[in-house]
Design a protein around this motif. Structure first.
Motif, mmCIF file in Angstrom:
data_model
loop_
_atom_site.group_PDB
_atom_site.id
_atom_site.type_symbol
_atom_site.label_atom_id
_atom_site.label_comp_id
_atom_site.label_asym_id
_atom_site.label_seq_id
_atom_site.Cartn_x
_atom_site.Cartn_y
_atom_site.Cartn_z
ATOM 1 N N ARG A 58 0.868 -1.176 0.000
ATOM 2 C CA ARG A 58 0.000 0.000 0.000
ATOM 3 C C ARG A 58 0.907 1.229 0.000
ATOM 4 N NH1 ARG A 58 -3.786 0.716 5.024
ATOM 5 N NH2 ARG A 58 -4.863 -1.015 4.012
ATOM 6 N N TYR A 59 0.653 2.142 -0.955
ATOM 7 C CA TYR A 59 1.464 3.343 -1.079
ATOM 8 C C TYR A 59 0.631 4.565 -0.701
ATOM 9 C CZ TYR A 59 4.041 0.122 -4.123
ATOM 10 O OH TYR A 59 4.701 -0.967 -4.638
ATOM 11 N N SER A 60 1.210 5.440 0.109
ATOM 12 C CA SER A 60 0.577 6.713 0.416
ATOM 13 C C SER A 60 1.513 7.815 -0.063
ATOM 14 C CB SER A 60 0.336 6.841 1.924
ATOM 15 O OG SER A 60 -0.208 8.116 2.231
ATOM 16 N N ILE A 61 1.102 8.525 -1.123
ATOM 17 C CA ILE A 61 1.947 9.550 -1.730
ATOM 18 C C ILE A 61 1.093 10.742 -2.164
ATOM 19 C CG2 ILE A 61 3.767 8.013 -2.595
ATOM 20 C CD1 ILE A 61 2.307 8.020 -5.304
ATOM 21 N N PRO A 62 1.681 11.949 -2.202
ATOM 22 C CA PRO A 62 1.006 13.043 -2.900
ATOM 23 C C PRO A 62 0.989 12.730 -4.396
ATOM 24 C CG PRO A 62 2.773 13.859 -1.468
ATOM 25 C CD PRO A 62 2.936 12.372 -1.581
ATOM 26 N N GLY A 63 0.045 13.309 -5.116
ATOM 27 C CA GLY A 63 -0.008 13.055 -6.556
ATOM 28 C C GLY A 63 1.249 13.506 -7.269
ATOM 29 N N GLN A 64 1.803 14.639 -6.852
ATOM 30 C CA GLN A 64 3.036 15.163 -7.438
ATOM 31 C C GLN A 64 4.214 14.510 -6.724
ATOM 32 O OE1 GLN A 64 0.261 16.877 -7.370
ATOM 33 N NE2 GLN A 64 0.164 17.506 -9.497
ATOM 34 N N TRP A 65 4.559 13.296 -7.149
ATOM 35 C CA TRP A 65 5.583 12.515 -6.444
ATOM 36 C C TRP A 65 6.534 11.872 -7.452
ATOM 37 C CZ3 TRP A 65 6.936 12.911 -1.666
ATOM 38 C CH2 TRP A 65 7.768 11.946 -1.078
ATOM 39 N N GLY A 66 7.828 12.070 -7.244
ATOM 40 C CA GLY A 66 8.805 11.538 -8.190
ATOM 41 C C GLY A 66 8.597 12.160 -9.564
ATOM 42 N N THR A 67 9.026 11.466 -10.596
ATOM 43 C CA THR A 67 8.748 11.912 -11.957
ATOM 44 C C THR A 67 7.239 11.875 -12.146
ATOM 45 O OG1 THR A 67 10.859 10.974 -12.687
ATOM 46 C CG2 THR A 67 9.224 11.498 -14.395
ATOM 47 N N HIS A 68 6.621 13.036 -12.373
ATOM 48 C CA HIS A 68 5.158 13.079 -12.345
ATOM 49 C C HIS A 68 4.609 14.040 -13.386
ATOM 50 C CE1 HIS A 68 6.291 16.471 -9.682
ATOM 51 N NE2 HIS A 68 5.219 17.064 -10.201
ATOM 52 N N VAL A 69 3.325 13.894 -13.645
ATOM 53 C CA VAL A 69 2.611 14.763 -14.575
ATOM 54 C C VAL A 69 1.789 15.781 -13.793
ATOM 55 C CG1 VAL A 69 0.707 13.090 -14.735
ATOM 56 C CG2 VAL A 69 0.970 14.848 -16.500
ATOM 57 N N ASP A 70 1.828 17.016 -14.274
ATOM 58 C CA ASP A 70 0.959 18.083 -13.765
ATOM 59 C C ASP A 70 -0.059 18.417 -14.847
ATOM 60 O OD1 ASP A 70 2.260 18.508 -11.306
ATOM 61 O OD2 ASP A 70 3.704 19.887 -12.215
ATOM 62 N N PRO A 71 -1.343 18.081 -14.670
ATOM 63 C CA PRO A 71 -2.372 18.498 -15.610
ATOM 64 C C PRO A 71 -2.812 19.925 -15.307
ATOM 65 C CG PRO A 71 -3.382 17.215 -13.880
ATOM 66 C CD PRO A 71 -1.903 17.257 -13.567
ATOM 67 N N PRO A 72 -3.552 20.559 -16.189
ATOM 68 C CA PRO A 72 -3.974 21.944 -15.950
ATOM 69 C C PRO A 72 -4.659 22.176 -14.607
ATOM 70 C CG PRO A 72 -4.349 21.371 -18.234
ATOM 71 C CD PRO A 72 -3.898 20.107 -17.560
ATOM 72 N N VAL A 73 -5.478 21.216 -14.150
ATOM 73 C CA VAL A 73 -6.240 21.434 -12.917
ATOM 74 C C VAL A 73 -5.336 21.548 -11.693
ATOM 75 C CG1 VAL A 73 -6.604 19.012 -12.234
ATOM 76 C CG2 VAL A 73 -8.380 20.723 -11.746
ATOM 77 N N HIS A 74 -4.078 21.169 -11.806
ATOM 78 C CA HIS A 74 -3.152 21.290 -10.681
ATOM 79 C C HIS A 74 -3.064 22.742 -10.194
ATOM 80 C CE1 HIS A 74 0.208 20.719 -8.063
ATOM 81 N NE2 HIS A 74 1.124 21.206 -8.883
ATOM 82 N N PHE A 75 -3.151 23.700 -11.121
ATOM 83 C CA PHE A 75 -3.105 25.118 -10.748
ATOM 84 C C PHE A 75 -4.342 25.903 -11.181
ATOM 85 C CE2 PHE A 75 1.338 26.920 -9.715
ATOM 86 C CZ PHE A 75 1.656 25.816 -8.929
ATOM 87 N N ILE A 76 -5.133 25.333 -12.104
ATOM 88 C CA ILE A 76 -6.226 26.089 -12.712
ATOM 89 C C ILE A 76 -7.571 25.462 -12.336
ATOM 90 C CG2 ILE A 76 -7.185 26.969 -14.859
ATOM 91 C CD1 ILE A 76 -4.356 28.044 -14.123
ATOM 92 N N GLU A 77 -8.382 26.179 -11.604
ATOM 93 C CA GLU A 77 -9.699 25.658 -11.230
ATOM 94 C C GLU A 77 -10.524 25.393 -12.489
ATOM 95 O OE1 GLU A 77 -13.441 26.709 -8.229
ATOM 96 O OE2 GLU A 77 -11.831 28.170 -8.552
ATOM 97 N N GLY A 78 -11.051 24.191 -12.596
ATOM 98 C CA GLY A 78 -11.837 23.810 -13.765
ATOM 99 C C GLY A 78 -10.996 23.324 -14.930
ATOM 100 N N GLY A 79 -9.666 23.284 -14.765
ATOM 101 C CA GLY A 79 -8.785 22.818 -15.831
ATOM 102 C C GLY A 79 -8.895 21.316 -16.052
ATOM 103 N N ARG A 80 -8.309 20.859 -17.157
ATOM 104 C CA ARG A 80 -8.357 19.428 -17.468
ATOM 105 C C ARG A 80 -7.703 18.604 -16.362
ATOM 106 N NH1 ARG A 80 -5.965 17.876 -23.158
ATOM 107 N NH2 ARG A 80 -4.438 19.494 -22.603
ATOM 108 N N THR A 81 -8.328 17.479 -16.072
ATOM 109 C CA THR A 81 -7.810 16.535 -15.088
ATOM 110 C C THR A 81 -7.074 15.405 -15.810
ATOM 111 O OG1 THR A 81 -9.929 15.368 -15.123
ATOM 112 C CG2 THR A 81 -9.641 17.067 -13.446
#
Length: 249
Positions: A58-81
């Motif tokens: 079982r892994y507990s990690i933030p989504g932004q962990w290691g080599t990771h992808v940031d989609p628009p919604v990471h900073f933009i409300e209503g952005g693509r997930t």
């Protein structure tokens, strides 16, 4: 099956002898990460040593962990997930913009439009819908968090990052799809130390995405490669570890 199958033929002959370079760090507890995030927690639920017939973590990690992808919604409300980014964007021409020599002399270095012009003088115009990765050789500091953040005595972070004029040139004038970089943030450390993440906000506000904490960019030619980036299809996801591979000669 008889006759020719173009995609199978491409795999069999067009990619014969190609090199597949992993641009991904293996993530683990204790690795470099955004300072406000908790560390990874990993629990071994089932294991052969415990008499089980299989192994499960079982892994507990933030989504932004290691080599990771940031989609628009990471900073933009209503952005693509994450689940809204089409798979057609996950295989792209790869451009390597190399400022590693300048970074070796100045950890705060950022790319200039002259760097883009020099790349295009050697290789032609950056293709539309490309993925542009910023090579700084910062990945070689992994997994030492102190060296990755590179703080001076006054606590200021000294790391390379992107520049606004280069991002505008790439996204607006060249029409690229995504960017990537080896350091933790889009913005250089001098900006993030002041709480300024304007460049990351700018990229994601354009409905584009990015890959952070890339690996091995010095092992890929600056032009001619393809990049394959993938991640789990998390419903309404705002970020996740990614697996990123360069295919090249």
């Amino acid at each position: 099956m008889s006759g020719s199958n173009p995609l199978w033929d491409l795999h069999r002959s067009g990619l014969a002898g190609a090199t597949y370079t992993d641009l991904t760090h293996a993530f683990h507890p204790g690795q470099p990460h955004f300072a406000s995030f908790p560390d990874e927690e990993r629990e071994l639920l089932f294991d052969f040593a415990k008499g089980h017939g299989f192994q499960v973590h079982r892994y507990s990690i933030p989504g932004q962990w290691g080599t990771h992808v940031d989609p628009p919604v990471h900073f933009i409300e209503g952005g693509r997930t994450l689940d809204e980014i089409p798979v057609s964007e996950m295989l792209l021409p790869l451009v390597i913009l190399d400022i590693s020599e300048r970074v070796a002399a100045d950890a705060d270095a950022t790319p200039t439009t002259d760097d883009v012009a020099a790349w295009e003088a050697r290789n032609g115009r950056i293709p539309e819908k490309a993925f542009v990765a910023l090579r700084t050789d910062w990945y070689k500091r992994w997994p030492d968090s102190d060296r990755f953040y590179n703080r001076s005595a006054d606590g200021v972070v000294h790391t390379p990052g992107w520049s606004r004029n280069v991002l505008e040139l790439l996204f607006v004038e060249r029409g690229i799809t995504a960017i990537g970089h080896e350091q933790i943030d889009t913005d250089p450390g001098l900006a993030t130390s002041a709480g300024n993440y304007a460049l990351e906000h700018y990229v994601l506000s354009l409905d584009r995405w990015q890959i952070e904490l890339m690996n091995n960019l010095d092992k890929v030619p600056e032009a001619g490669a393809l990049i394959m980036a993938s991640w789990p299809k998390v419903k309404d996801g705002s970020g996740f570890p990614a697996r990123v591979v360069a295919i090249h000669r």
